[in-house]
Motif scaffolding. Sequence first.
Motif, PDB file in Angstrom:
ATOM      1  N   VAL A  82      39.439  41.164  32.646  1.00 26.36           N
ATOM      2  CA  VAL A  82      38.697  41.782  33.628  1.00 26.36           C
ATOM      3  C   VAL A  82      37.159  41.271  33.755  1.00 26.36           C
ATOM      4  CG1 VAL A  82      37.834  43.539  32.153  1.00 26.36           C
ATOM      5  CG2 VAL A  82      37.996  43.816  34.566  1.00 26.36           C
ATOM      6  N   TYR A  83      36.663  40.865  32.447  1.00 24.83           N
ATOM      7  CA  TYR A  83      35.127  40.280  32.782  1.00 24.83           C
ATOM      8  C   TYR A  83      35.346  39.016  33.171  1.00 24.83           C
ATOM      9  CZ  TYR A  83      34.070  44.050  29.303  1.00 24.83           C
ATOM     10  OH  TYR A  83      34.041  45.322  28.521  1.00 24.83           O
ATOM     11  N   LEU A  84      36.381  38.327  32.953  1.00 25.26           N
ATOM     12  CA  LEU A  84      36.341  36.816  33.185  1.00 25.26           C
ATOM     13  C   LEU A  84      36.663  36.912  34.905  1.00 25.26           C
ATOM     14  CD1 LEU A  84      38.613  35.026  30.599  1.00 25.26           C
ATOM     15  CD2 LEU A  84      36.022  34.711  30.943  1.00 25.26           C
ATOM     16  N   LEU A  85      37.618  37.632  35.409  1.00 23.95           N
ATOM     17  CA  LEU A  85      38.081  37.537  36.680  1.00 23.95           C
ATOM     18  C   LEU A  85      37.071  38.379  37.801  1.00 23.95           C
ATOM     19  CD1 LEU A  85      41.749  38.430  36.179  1.00 23.95           C
ATOM     20  CD2 LEU A  85      40.542  36.036  36.352  1.00 23.95           C
ATOM     21  N   THR A  86      35.891  38.772  37.282  1.00 25.79           N
ATOM     22  CA  THR A  86      34.738  39.552  38.138  1.00 25.79           C
ATOM     23  C   THR A  86      33.598  38.751  37.885  1.00 25.79           C
ATOM     24  OG1 THR A  86      34.313  40.948  36.325  1.00 25.79           O
ATOM     25  CG2 THR A  86      35.735  41.709  37.910  1.00 25.79           C
ATOM     26  N   ILE A  89      32.777  32.628  39.677  1.00 23.78           N
ATOM     27  CA  ILE A  89      33.144  31.564  39.056  1.00 23.78           C
ATOM     28  C   ILE A  89      34.587  31.504  39.830  1.00 23.78           C
ATOM     29  CG2 ILE A  89      33.855  32.310  37.061  1.00 23.78           C
ATOM     30  CD1 ILE A  89      33.699  29.552  36.091  1.00 23.78           C
ATOM     31  N   SER A  90      34.968  30.678  40.663  1.00 23.29           N
ATOM     32  CA  SER A  90      36.198  30.571  41.260  1.00 23.29           C
ATOM     33  C   SER A  90      37.171  30.373  40.262  1.00 23.29           C
ATOM     34  CB  SER A  90      36.196  29.647  42.341  1.00 23.29           C
ATOM     35  OG  SER A  90      36.479  28.172  41.718  1.00 23.29           O
ATOM     36  N   ARG A  91      38.509  31.014  40.592  1.00 16.18           N
ATOM     37  CA  ARG A  91      39.578  30.966  39.602  1.00 16.18           C
ATOM     38  C   ARG A  91      40.149  29.763  39.395  1.00 16.18           C
ATOM     39  NH1 ARG A  91      43.628  36.058  40.331  1.00 16.18           N
ATOM     40  NH2 ARG A  91      42.254  37.842  40.125  1.00 16.18           N
ATOM     41  N   LEU A  94      37.635  28.282  36.906  1.00 20.00           N
ATOM     42  CA  LEU A  94      37.746  28.728  35.652  1.00 20.00           C
ATOM     43  C   LEU A  94      38.935  28.608  34.794  1.00 20.00           C
ATOM     44  CD1 LEU A  94      36.748  31.501  33.960  1.00 20.00           C
ATOM     45  CD2 LEU A  94      38.218  32.831  35.284  1.00 20.00           C
ATOM     46  N   SER A 245      45.248  31.182  41.357  1.00 16.80           N
ATOM     47  CA  SER A 245      44.436  31.656  42.262  1.00 16.80           C
ATOM     48  C   SER A 245      44.940  32.869  43.122  1.00 16.80           C
ATOM     49  CB  SER A 245      43.984  30.406  43.409  1.00 16.80           C
ATOM     50  OG  SER A 245      43.645  29.404  42.688  1.00 16.80           O
ATOM     51  N   ASN A 246      46.241  32.930  43.121  1.00 14.88           N
ATOM     52  CA  ASN A 246      46.923  33.902  44.019  1.00 14.88           C
ATOM     53  C   ASN A 246      47.331  35.166  43.084  1.00 14.88           C
ATOM     54  OD1 ASN A 246      46.985  32.765  46.588  1.00 14.88           O
ATOM     55  ND2 ASN A 246      47.424  31.093  45.502  1.00 14.88           N
ATOM     56  N   LYS A 247      47.834  35.058  41.929  1.00 14.99           N
ATOM     57  CA  LYS A 247      48.549  36.121  41.248  1.00 14.99           C
ATOM     58  C   LYS A 247      47.419  37.219  40.686  1.00 14.99           C
ATOM     59  CE  LYS A 247      52.089  36.453  37.594  1.00 14.99           C
ATOM     60  NZ  LYS A 247      51.683  37.766  36.857  1.00 14.99           N
ATOM     61  N   GLU A 248      47.808  38.433  40.624  1.00 17.65           N
ATOM     62  CA  GLU A 248      46.939  39.630  40.144  1.00 17.65           C
ATOM     63  C   GLU A 248      47.155  39.327  38.597  1.00 17.65           C
ATOM     64  OE1 GLU A 248      48.348  42.832  42.282  1.00 17.65           O
ATOM     65  OE2 GLU A 248      47.545  42.304  44.027  1.00 17.65           O
ATOM     66  N   GLU A 254      48.357  47.708  31.022  1.00 15.38           N
ATOM     67  CA  GLU A 254      48.320  48.420  32.389  1.00 15.38           C
ATOM     68  C   GLU A 254      49.368  47.808  33.406  1.00 15.38           C
ATOM     69  OE1 GLU A 254      44.247  48.657  33.743  1.00 15.38           O
ATOM     70  OE2 GLU A 254      43.694  48.831  31.877  1.00 15.38           O
TER      71      GLU A 254
END
Lengths: 256, 304
Positions: A82-86, A89-91, A94, A245-248, A254
Amino acid sequence: MLSVAFSSALKDFVRPGRIITWFLIAVVIGFIGKLWVGFQPTQSVATYGQVMEILGFRILALASAVFGMQVLSAELEQKTVVYLLTRSISRPVLLAGRSLASFVAVSGASLLCWFAIGMGVLGPRAFQTPGFWMDAIVLLVGVAAYGVLFIFVSLILNKAMIYCLIFAFGWEAFVPNMPGDLFYISIYPYLKALTNHAPVESTKKGIMDVLSGQVTDLTVPVTASWIVLAGIIVGFAALGLWVFSNKEYLPREEAE
Amino acid sequence: MINLDHASRWYGEVIGLNDVTCTIGSGVTALLGQNGAGKSTLMRLITGQIRPTTGQITVFDEDPFGNPNVFAKLGFCPDVDSFPEHLSGKEFVLRMGRMMGVAETAAKTRTAEVLELVGMADRADKPVKGYSKGMRQRIKLAQAIFHNPDLLLLDEPLNGLDPVGRREFMDVLQSLAHQGKAIIVSSHILFEVEQMTRSILLLHRGRLLASGDVSEIRNLIDQHPHRIRIRSTNARALAAEFAKLPYVLSISVEDLTGEVEVRTRQADQFYSVVGDLAMHGHSIYEIDSPDNNLESVYEYLVGN
């Protein structure tokens, strides 16, 4: 931002404890190589090739799986993704930065083992041995090929490490020995074709030939190997960037 | 700042958020709800970790999913208690800050500032693995406010903080709110939320039950009359005056304490009458509305 993602990941991947671990693995492999050549002292160059195929390229696959999982899987398992994805920096950047860091780590581990095998089996004359330096280049190609494949698997599957290890140590170890052309669906035969190691001369095939994929005499043309490996690297890298870039991605518990 | 337009999110056959439409602006907004109400789903949608299944969500007029432009203005303090344990708090905050695009030297200066702000300056050099829950919360807050974001999302931020830490944490939030930041705090502890803000978003089973100021929401709940307590030196005389009002539903008098409790659906009108009575000689010295608080609103809307 690519350099920030890269350096930040590299600091994580290449920690003192890990460097010591891979250094010890290299020492052990070099020692095994030294013992091995003692059994067939007249074929030291062929033995070097055999040890590289059995241990060198397996270490490459193992290191690719270990460090490939650090790119994303470990972050998901530890719930730190969660820290990385917020971050701002674009996915794709990254992923590219972290993947490059894992490639550097895998290259370090693999080249350390390659060097140890060379020294253990051939001693200082390894540097003058035909094919020795080519192995280093092939290892680097393998780093990219296994790397993009395993990272891609980790982007789409949970518990990707298991699948990667089964692929590297199950599928890749035995498919080259099976009749038919299933071996085309793997990476190792193409790398093996590029190294072009001379086989160990023996009257009958043994376990070492099985492990090094030399039971059958299937070969892949060198040019075709370069093309396939380049295709794997470019194809899976592009697919990986698109998927990431597209997957959650949610922390593992969780998500399940 | 944040707009949700009929946003729903499904996890397979389970619904996380159901047709939510709302707008969230500056100031402190509390995101309230029980476990499974949809708070974390809403947080994940706003922070661009997931996409809505249907509907739309925009943050700073952009789709937040994987959007660095949005993340540059957004700070997120997640509820997960996970860190790269081998790092020190300082290294973690610095690393997160660097990944916000801040240059090395500036990032180091800013790291020292935010660690000071969250009260971790003297302990941030130790590895995170040795930290207490409260220290971890502070480090999470530090990484969230590092880049001075306009929007701050805090998922259960007070968990694990001791009373002093909570007070300090709330003070930090208030000071950020006074700077014009939008702060969204999710919690299921009403008492804590009430100390931070009167503006709430109340979620229940994925649906948005209410949004706005607690008092305004309370006024809209007509089926539950307001309870108003008035203390006076002559409670019975006061009760007699209240009995004349048509919108008073019930009156009870406690002679011992001089307290009159009235139930009415038109609190505003009632309060104006109380003011008139005070001006005409009734000695009224305390007015209290025990159900004009967050807990009552929550109970009325959600049940028990």
